[in-house]
Design an enzyme around this catalytic site. Structure first.
Site, PDB file in Angstrom:
ATOM      1  N   ASP A 104      11.374 -65.486 -10.453  1.00 16.57           N
ATOM      2  CA  ASP A 104      10.886 -66.489 -11.403  1.00 16.57           C
ATOM      3  C   ASP A 104      11.208 -66.104 -12.853  1.00 16.57           C
ATOM      4  O   ASP A 104      11.048 -66.907 -13.765  1.00 16.57           O
ATOM      5  CB  ASP A 104       9.370 -66.671 -11.218  1.00 16.57           C
ATOM      6  CG  ASP A 104       8.869 -67.971 -11.826  1.00 16.57           C
ATOM      7  OD1 ASP A 104       9.712 -68.796 -12.235  1.00 16.57           O
ATOM      8  OD2 ASP A 104       7.639 -68.146 -11.890  1.00 16.57           O
ATOM      9  N   LYS A 154       6.646 -70.545  -7.475  1.00 14.84           N
ATOM     10  CA  LYS A 154       5.535 -70.887  -8.362  1.00 14.84           C
ATOM     11  C   LYS A 154       4.443 -71.607  -7.568  1.00 14.84           C
ATOM     12  O   LYS A 154       4.742 -72.259  -6.574  1.00 14.84           O
ATOM     13  CB  LYS A 154       6.017 -71.829  -9.471  1.00 14.84           C
ATOM     14  CG  LYS A 154       6.834 -71.175 -10.564  1.00 14.84           C
ATOM     15  CD  LYS A 154       7.191 -72.182 -11.642  1.00 14.84           C
ATOM     16  CE  LYS A 154       8.025 -71.541 -12.746  1.00 14.84           C
ATOM     17  NZ  LYS A 154       7.313 -70.498 -13.492  1.00 14.84           N
ATOM     18  N   ARG A 165      16.084 -65.285 -18.358  1.00 10.69           N
ATOM     19  CA  ARG A 165      16.779 -64.138 -18.957  1.00 10.69           C
ATOM     20  C   ARG A 165      18.047 -63.797 -18.192  1.00 10.69           C
ATOM     21  O   ARG A 165      18.995 -63.263 -18.747  1.00 10.69           O
ATOM     22  CB  ARG A 165      15.813 -62.951 -19.044  1.00 10.69           C
ATOM     23  CG  ARG A 165      15.285 -62.490 -17.725  1.00 10.69           C
ATOM     24  CD  ARG A 165      14.036 -61.630 -17.847  1.00 10.69           C
ATOM     25  NE  ARG A 165      12.831 -62.444 -18.074  1.00 10.69           N
ATOM     26  CZ  ARG A 165      11.616 -61.941 -18.232  1.00 10.69           C
ATOM     27  NH1 ARG A 165      11.429 -60.627 -18.213  1.00 10.69           N
ATOM     28  NH2 ARG A 165      10.580 -62.734 -18.431  1.00 10.69           N
ATOM     29  N   ASP A 225      12.388 -77.178 -17.961  1.00 13.68           N
ATOM     30  CA  ASP A 225      12.868 -75.818 -18.194  1.00 13.68           C
ATOM     31  C   ASP A 225      14.303 -75.781 -18.744  1.00 13.68           C
ATOM     32  O   ASP A 225      14.857 -74.702 -18.947  1.00 13.68           O
ATOM     33  CB  ASP A 225      12.756 -75.010 -16.892  1.00 13.68           C
ATOM     34  CG  ASP A 225      12.491 -73.533 -17.140  1.00 13.68           C
ATOM     35  OD1 ASP A 225      12.054 -73.185 -18.255  1.00 13.68           O
ATOM     36  OD2 ASP A 225      12.722 -72.729 -16.215  1.00 13.68           O
TER      37      ASP A 225
HETATM   38  N1  BES Z   1      10.232 -71.305 -17.156  1.00 10.89           N
HETATM   39  C1  BES Z   1       9.288 -70.262 -16.971  1.00 10.89           C
HETATM   40  C2  BES Z   1       8.382 -70.070 -18.197  1.00 10.89           C
HETATM   41  C3  BES Z   1       7.344 -71.106 -18.416  1.00 10.89           C
HETATM   42  C4  BES Z   1       6.212 -71.154 -17.625  1.00 10.89           C
HETATM   43  C5  BES Z   1       7.443 -71.981 -19.463  1.00 10.89           C
HETATM   44  C6  BES Z   1       5.231 -72.096 -17.869  1.00 10.89           C
HETATM   45  C7  BES Z   1       6.468 -72.912 -19.720  1.00 10.89           C
HETATM   46  C8  BES Z   1       5.363 -72.968 -18.921  1.00 10.89           C
HETATM   47  C9  BES Z   1      10.004 -68.949 -16.716  1.00 10.89           C
HETATM   48  O1  BES Z   1      11.179 -69.047 -16.006  1.00 10.89           O
HETATM   49  C10 BES Z   1       9.078 -68.108 -15.928  1.00 10.89           C
HETATM   50  O2  BES Z   1       8.783 -68.481 -14.828  1.00 10.89           O
HETATM   51  N2  BES Z   1       8.631 -67.012 -16.489  1.00 10.89           N
HETATM   52  C11 BES Z   1       7.725 -66.146 -15.828  1.00 10.89           C
HETATM   53  C12 BES Z   1       8.116 -64.723 -16.134  1.00 10.89           C
HETATM   54  C13 BES Z   1       7.389 -63.719 -15.321  1.00 10.89           C
HETATM   55  C14 BES Z   1       7.795 -63.823 -13.863  1.00 10.89           C
HETATM   56  C15 BES Z   1       7.700 -62.351 -15.859  1.00 10.89           C
HETATM   57  C16 BES Z   1       6.319 -66.444 -16.366  1.00 10.89           C
HETATM   58  O3  BES Z   1       6.186 -66.708 -17.546  1.00 10.89           O
HETATM   59  O4  BES Z   1       5.404 -66.452 -15.566  1.00 10.89           O
HETATM   60 ZN    ZN Z   2      12.195 -70.821 -16.153  1.00 12.54          ZN
HETATM   61 MN    MN Z   3      10.847 -69.018 -13.901  1.00 13.98          MN
END
Ligand code: BES
Ligand code: ZN
Ligand code: MN
Length: 498
Positions: free
Chosen positions: A350, A280, A354, A291
């Protein structure tokens, strides 16, 4: 804090402080009228002078002389009397709670349960009053002891009823409100703890702590070796890059008949999400300690459920891991085999939530669940779509989605349904595995739910994406304790067939 309910009239009860509502334009509630009479028109005068007003959450504090029954009167604006919804009522209560916190009163009479709130009975109103006060009183001090330097003065809050039936309802509302608040406090505390304290191992220990408090709980913690034997290749692929071992924690609460199928709650417990090799960006990455708020809310709901001794069977499972880049970390393009036997091409490390959830959702099949609800800070896309007001709900059963939406409305812990249509599923096609772990640019919240739906075909299931609501950002940064109110309310309705 003490909560008391009494059948009486506000002008007969003494206290440091009494809280009454007024409406737009300058209309007094019943209790405000009584006090206005007792104190020679002081509320009416304040309205006429323009110091008191009916805008939602507008606070005016009137001080009486030392010899009066009430040292001060907090007059709070409640907007248009025909528009007072649960969420507007919550804004009123939050304003009152912060005023009470600041003005150092210790004994308050709260007259706000008399107001007509849309779709809320008196039990619900008392419940909302309690959760509002308790929420305002929570403070995080574990790694900042100085936060406890300022004293909390409020000790006693009294509600007034006009009939015996109302008295019983208020008492029930108090009990439920307290149980929900205790669950929220636990969820907040775990969410707020830093990632170097709140690890997967720490979360497992918290489940065991809960068992100490509620002896009837059964808690089991699966270690990585056991998960490997069960074939949980997806869950383990997330913890590979970290020195912190993953934990799969199960809590079983049996308040119902032995042969009754349980409601199963599954929480995402990523104690820190760096993104892994798909790292990230740095800005606000600290917030990825939150998270694990899905897991925290499931633990909190279990606590509320135990406290209320609900006559149902509930199983809570939290899938805990830390998502780090490391020598052994999963790489984009790696293919893993899930417990279900389906293979997954991990195109983005990331999208790890899931991956831990899919194996947990396969694992819980052994409980023969009646209903399954998973709770996860799953996608940033959910925050883009819905903002920070509701969570997102997706389900393979519309009645379940409706029941969750209703529980959310009643508690002001709202959720909004997104479609889970088959047409989205092809976004998860992969040339190298049964499923890809990301679905491309569009509809990210829905394709994440589609991914989960591949593992939940055997039972009635809903998914709550809490990415936008689990914590506040900025100056008020901190966990919200949501969706403990929604989940506990849902369980209450299941328990008592409301
Ligand atoms: N924990 C994050 C989702 C998240 C991001 C929650 C920002 C709250 C604020 C999750 O694990 C994640 O990184 N999701 C990615 C998915 C993508 C790679 C398809 C996202 O949302 O960018
Ligand atoms: Zn996450
Ligand atoms: Mn993530």
């Amino acid at each position: 804090m003490d909560y008391i309910a009494k059948t009486t009239s506000v002008d007969k009860e003494s206290a440091d402080c009494v809280v009454v509502g007024i409406f737009k334009p300058k209309r007094l509630s019943d209790s405000a009228k009584k006090l206005d009479k007792l104190y020679k028109g002081s509320i009416t005068h304040a309205c006429q002078r323009g110091t008191a007003g009916g805008n939602i959450g507008q606070i005016t504090t009137l001080h009486n002389s030392g010899r009066s029954k009430h040292n001060c009167i907090i007059v709070v604006g409640c907007g248009d009397p025909n528009e007072l919804t649960v969420s507007a009522y919550q804004r009123v209560l939050a304003a009152v709670a912060s005023e009470i916190k600041n003005n150092k009163t210790s004994h308050v009479i709260n007259c706000l349960t008399e107001l007509a709130v849309k779709d809320a009975d008196i039990l619900t109103k008392a419940q909302l009053c309690v959760t509002a006060i308790e929420s305002a009183m929570y403070r995080y001090s574990e790694t900042k002891p100085s936060a406890t330097n300022s004293k909390i003065h409020l000790k006693k809050q009294k509600f007034i009823s006009s009939t015996k039936q109302e008295l019983d309802d208020i008492r029930d509302g108090i009990e439920i409100g307290q149980a929900i608040s205790h669950g929220m406090d636990l969820a907040k505390e775990l969410g707020n703890l830093p990632g170097n304290v709140c690890t997967p191992t720490y979360l497992a220990e918290q489940a065991l702590e809960l068992k100490k408090e509620y002896k009837s709980l059964k808690v089991t913690v699966l270690e990585e070796t056991q998960m490997k034997k069960l074939g949980m290749g997806a869950l383990l692929s997330v913890s590979h890059g970290s020195v912190e071992p993953a934990k799969l924690v199960t809590m079983e609460y049996n308040g119902g008949e032995a042969d009754e199928r349980p409601i199963v709650l599954v929480g995402k417990g990523i104690t820190f999400d760096t993104g892994g090799i798909s790292l990230k960006p740095g800005a606000t990455m600290d917030e990825m300690k939150f998270d694990m708020c899905g897991a925290a809310s499931v633990l909190g709901t279990m606590k509320s459920c135990c406290e209320l001794e609900l006559p149902i069977n509930v199983v809570c499972v939290i899938a805990c891991a830390e998502n780090m880049p490391g020598g052994k970390a999963t790489k984009p393009g790696d293919v893993v085999t899930t417990m279900s036997g389906q293979t997954v091409e991990i195109l983005n490390t990331d999208a790890e939530g899931r991956l831990v959830l899919c194996d947990a959702l396969t694992y819980i099949d052994k409980f023969d669940p009646e209903i399954v609800i998973d709770v996860a800070t799953l996608t940033g896309a959910c925050v883009v779509a819905l903002g920070q007001i509701p969570s997102g709900v997706m389900s393979n059963d519309d009645d379940l989605a409706k029941a969750l939406i209703k529980a959310g409305e009643l508690t002001g812990d709202r959720t909004w349904q997104l479609p889970l249509w088959d047409e989205y599923q092809s976004q998860l096609d992969s040339n190298f595995a049964d499923i890809a772990n990301i679905g491309g640019r569009w509809g990210g919240t829905i394709t994440a739910a589609c991914f989960l739906s591949r593992f939940t075909k055997k039972y009635t299931w809903a998914h709550l994406d809490i990415a936008g609501i689990a914590w506040h950002q900025g100056k008020m940064k901190g966990a919200t304790g949501r969706p403990v109110p929604l989940l506990t309310e849902y369980l209450l309705h299941q328990a008592y067939e409301m």
